[in-house]
Design an enzyme around this catalytic site. Structure first.
Site, PDB file in Angstrom:
ATOM      1  N   ASP A 199     -10.199   2.776   2.313  1.00 39.11           N
ATOM      2  CA  ASP A 199     -10.569   1.874   3.700  1.00 39.11           C
ATOM      3  C   ASP A 199     -11.342   2.724   4.508  1.00 39.11           C
ATOM      4  O   ASP A 199     -12.010   2.296   5.391  1.00 39.11           O
ATOM      5  CB  ASP A 199      -9.218   1.533   4.307  1.00 39.11           C
ATOM      6  CG  ASP A 199      -8.445   0.317   3.534  1.00 39.11           C
ATOM      7  OD1 ASP A 199      -9.272  -0.614   2.892  1.00 39.11           O
ATOM      8  OD2 ASP A 199      -7.314   0.427   3.603  1.00 39.11           O
ATOM      9  N   LYS A 258       0.866  -1.010  -0.031  1.00 40.54           N
ATOM     10  CA  LYS A 258       0.043  -0.165   0.093  1.00 40.54           C
ATOM     11  C   LYS A 258       0.894   1.218  -0.060  1.00 40.54           C
ATOM     12  O   LYS A 258       0.613   2.383  -0.516  1.00 40.54           O
ATOM     13  CB  LYS A 258      -1.014   0.085   1.423  1.00 40.54           C
ATOM     14  CG  LYS A 258      -2.051  -1.130   1.000  1.00 40.54           C
ATOM     15  CD  LYS A 258      -2.866  -0.948   2.009  1.00 40.54           C
ATOM     16  CE  LYS A 258      -4.170  -1.954   1.964  1.00 40.54           C
ATOM     17  NZ  LYS A 258      -5.119  -1.924   3.111  1.00 40.54           N
TER      18      LYS A 258
END
Ligand code: ATR
Length: 278
Positions: free
Chosen positions: A107, A70
């Site tokens: 997220d 990420k």
């Protein structure tokens, strides 16, 4: 069945075998009758950046990015959304018409949307929240809570230095408390979030005394294996409302699917059952 014109997206991770994203996106592709496929791509860290930059050249629409990529995705993309910038990590990459890569972090949206959908009357505005843990997932939770107007977030983590880094980054509305004092943190809190890996299958349970937690407080866990963690069980017994972590995974997938395949997918009960394998 896919045709030669099928739209392709996927998830890049290392390892990627455990990822539920292929099951999730392919369920939606089938449900909406879309000519497309979503594939797992196991890519070693040393190859990640090159692979990501190859996606437009292969006609791939984009991808999800999972552990441990990420941060590297954050550095590789050409452009980032404001939220991805704030969080410092990218979990969703969209290949634009001109072949450039836009990085988003969904997220935070997934975390917030899960609570909004599961506890429709819950309000984030001006409340005190307690967040346990300060790992990768915590950053998205903090960004989401701050965006929703939470007044104060008490952050507590076993390794205090990691919480300090997050406080520096996310600012004054975050206050720190030693991990040993976490029982006291819940006093007057209307939201309690576990972002640590405690309570996850194979890990020890999260030990916390909830006696001081107001009865109208909501308790949520980003751990979804098991679906009902010892924390959620304890909170339910005490009469608190709980929201499990599966919805965060399901909702974080919505923006990517819409960008790659052109349909905003719905998170339904049937989908939850499908993902849980029941
Ligand atoms: P993720 O990226 O999923 O958030 P992570 O970065 O490995 O996962 O973070 C795990 C979190 O769980 C951390 O906050 C970790 O605390 P430390 O920062 O002190 O490592 C927390 N955690 C894991 N095991 C723990 C334990 N036995 N006791 C307390 N906290 C624990």
């Amino acid at each position: 069945m896919i045709s030669g014109a099928a739209k392709i997206a996927g998830v890049i991770g290392f390892p990627v075998k455990h990822s539920l994203s292929p099951k999730l996106h392919n369920y939606w592709l089938e449900t909406y009758g879309i000519d497309g496929a979503y594939i797992p791509l196991e890519v070693e860290p040393k190859n990640f950046s090159a692979v990501l930059q190859m996606l437009p050249k292969m006609g791939i629409k984009g991808c999800n990015v999972t552990v441990p990529h990420k941060e590297e995705a954050f550095r590789t993309v050409n452009k980032r959304t404001e939220l991805a910038d704030h969080i410092g990590a990218v979990n969703t990459v969209v290949v634009e018409e001109n072949g450039s890569l836009t990085g988003d972090n969904t997220d935070a949206f997934g975390f917030i949307e899960n609570i909004k959908q599961e506890a429709k009357d819950f309000s984030f505005k001006n409340i005190k929240a307690v967040v346990l843990g300060a790992g990768g997932a915590c950053r998205a939770v903090l960004a989401g809570l701050l965006k929703e107007g939470v007044q104060e977030i008490v952050l507590t983590n076993r390794t205090r230095e990691k919480a300090e880094v997050l406080q520096k980054h996310f600012g004054k509305r975050i206050t720190l408390l030693d991990w040993e004092k976490r029982d006291m943190a819940v006093n007057e809190a209307l939201l309690l979030v576990n972002t640590s890996t405690l309570g996850m299958q194979g890990n020890p349970p999260l030990e916390i005394n909830l006696k001081q937690l107001p009865s109208k407080a909501l308790v949520t866990d980003i751990v979804y294996k098991p679906l009902v963690t010892p924390l959620l069980e304890q909170a339910t017994k005490q009469g608190n409302r709980v929201v499990d972590g599966l919805g965060m995974l399901l909702y974080q997938a919505v923006p990517g699917f819409e960008a790659w395949f052109g349909v905003k997918p719905e998170v339904t009960k049937e989908l939850r059952h499908k993902i849980l394998g029941v």
